[in-house]
Design an enzyme around this catalytic site. Sequence first.
Site, PDB file in Angstrom:
ATOM      1  N   CYS A   1       0.806  -1.233   0.000  1.00 43.49           N
ATOM      2  CA  CYS A   1       0.000   0.000   0.000  1.00 43.49           C
ATOM      3  C   CYS A   1       0.834   1.276   0.000  1.00 43.49           C
ATOM      4  O   CYS A   1       0.290   2.373  -0.049  1.00 43.49           O
ATOM      5  CB  CYS A   1      -0.923   0.002   1.212  1.00 43.49           C
ATOM      6  SG  CYS A   1      -1.755  -1.556   1.426  1.00 43.49           S
TER       7      CYS A   1
ATOM      8  N   HIS B   1      -9.522   2.003  -1.168  1.00 37.80           N
ATOM      9  CA  HIS B   1      -8.089   1.763  -1.031  1.00 37.80           C
ATOM     10  C   HIS B   1      -7.538   1.264  -2.362  1.00 37.80           C
ATOM     11  O   HIS B   1      -7.848   0.150  -2.777  1.00 37.80           O
ATOM     12  CB  HIS B   1      -7.852   0.741   0.089  1.00 37.80           C
ATOM     13  CG  HIS B   1      -6.438   0.693   0.581  1.00 37.80           C
ATOM     14  ND1 HIS B   1      -5.361   1.013  -0.226  1.00 37.80           N
ATOM     15  CD2 HIS B   1      -5.928   0.371   1.795  1.00 37.80           C
ATOM     16  CE1 HIS B   1      -4.247   0.875   0.481  1.00 37.80           C
ATOM     17  NE2 HIS B   1      -4.556   0.504   1.704  1.00 37.80           N
TER      18      HIS B   1
ATOM     19  N   HIS C   1      -3.089   7.857   5.961  1.00 41.60           N
ATOM     20  CA  HIS C   1      -3.278   6.558   5.322  1.00 41.60           C
ATOM     21  C   HIS C   1      -4.739   6.148   5.558  1.00 41.60           C
ATOM     22  O   HIS C   1      -5.375   5.619   4.663  1.00 41.60           O
ATOM     23  CB  HIS C   1      -2.289   5.542   5.898  1.00 41.60           C
ATOM     24  CG  HIS C   1      -2.256   4.258   5.153  1.00 41.60           C
ATOM     25  ND1 HIS C   1      -2.040   4.191   3.796  1.00 41.60           N
ATOM     26  CD2 HIS C   1      -2.432   2.975   5.561  1.00 41.60           C
ATOM     27  CE1 HIS C   1      -2.071   2.924   3.409  1.00 41.60           C
ATOM     28  NE2 HIS C   1      -2.317   2.166   4.449  1.00 41.60           N
TER      29      HIS C   1
END
Lengths: 78, 412
Positions: B170, B339, B302
């Site tokens: 990520c 995401h 995040h």
Amino acid sequence: MTVSNEAILAVIAEESGLDAAALRPDATFEQLDIGSLDVASTLFAIEDKFGVEIDPDQLNPASTISDFVDLVRQLLPS
Amino acid sequence: MRRKVVLTGYGCVSGLGVGLAATWRRMAAGKGAIRRLADEPATEAPARRIDGPAAWVDVDACRKALAAEDLRAMGQLDPLSLYALTAALEAVEAAGLRGHASLARRKAILVGCGSGGNATIDQAFERLYARKLGKVHPQTIPASMMSAPASHLAMLVGSHGPTFAISSACASSAHALGEAMHMIRAGRVDVALAGGSEACLTPGSWVAWNSVGVMADDTCRPFSRDRRGMVLGEGAAMVVLESEEHAKARGARVLGELAGYGSTSDAADMTAPDLNGIEAAIRMAHEDAGIAPEEPALVSTHGTGTRLNDPVEAAALEAVYGSALPRHTVIATKSAHGHLIGATAAMEFVIGMEALARGLAPPVLGYLGTDPQCDLPLALAPTPTPIDNGVLVSNSFAFGGLNAVLVGRRSA
């Protein structure tokens, strides 16, 4: 299964990104700038679509569109 | 003296739309892209088998955006490459670099990617395992390899400089942007096209993600009480970076500066975040940028919306900013676009820089109320919050403990 030449040409056109009209019978894959991976993709698509198995060794960059169509037609059940 | 790295072009694709303008319109209107396909008219697309909230890209809109490009030599394009190409074309055109001589040599292409071409791999393995067929598509490998988008972008813009993929789950595209910045600072290249792409909304990937136990069954609610987890999205975001002198010499419009980059590894756990590693990455990015933590910033978190990640990130922000924390404005854009895994950091960086330029912080969506463990100065109004911050801090903390933080500065 009855398969027209046009149906075979349509698969070549789809896989090579060329217009079907550009696929002159006497033109070779090389002349049409259809690379080996595109030829492999075309064989794969033909096998999938028409249920035939093609020996890739029967084709080379100097094979013409007409050679290819004839080869596929020979393999199709009459 | 080190070379200053400026930003001259952005491009992005996500469930919010194709292009930065469409993306910002949705963000500013507080209209997120997360939805369930069960609510949509049934299609024959494989994605139909994804039974849960997600944020899908409009693939046809990407093809349309690329319609004028000759992509024939690129072979089969996984959505992974299609998204990267769409975002890159927008970024390069916005930078006025299309066909520019600078693209040929002293230019780098770095594409962050978490998992390769999932659709291509899914289709190939479905033939083998479900349909018991002996052959898979001959382009399975070139289309699905993680570096395929990097190669495709080089072909798109005719770039012959260093070109490769960067993978850190990520945080992939934060590492891509940060490392590209260092390549320019070091004088290895003058221009870089960097960002990330991910196309993981396939049945196989979906089942794998669900089995991790971090997926929400409702929506993404970063830092909220009763949050239930993350929501997968897909897409790409690309940025054109240049040395300041190169941008000035060609009269480019400068959108901002990539001023700092911090990168650390927790070396602790494959899924759980670690406060020390995260805090160190944020501090390192500030130090690299020469920007004190007290200077009011837009902090793009995040903010995955998982039970575990959010409180650790909140604790890291409290540790770094202390009593200065209320001066900052905190956003969490995954609540709108989901995401994007390997593309998410670049997407969030681009949205954050656009927010600085417009003086508006996009709203955090899905918020149900305060979680005492995540009490942050969030932009919660249903409409964008006016800000006058010149600095963006964009956080990315990946599975496997790989952290990367970018600091951007608004154009003067």
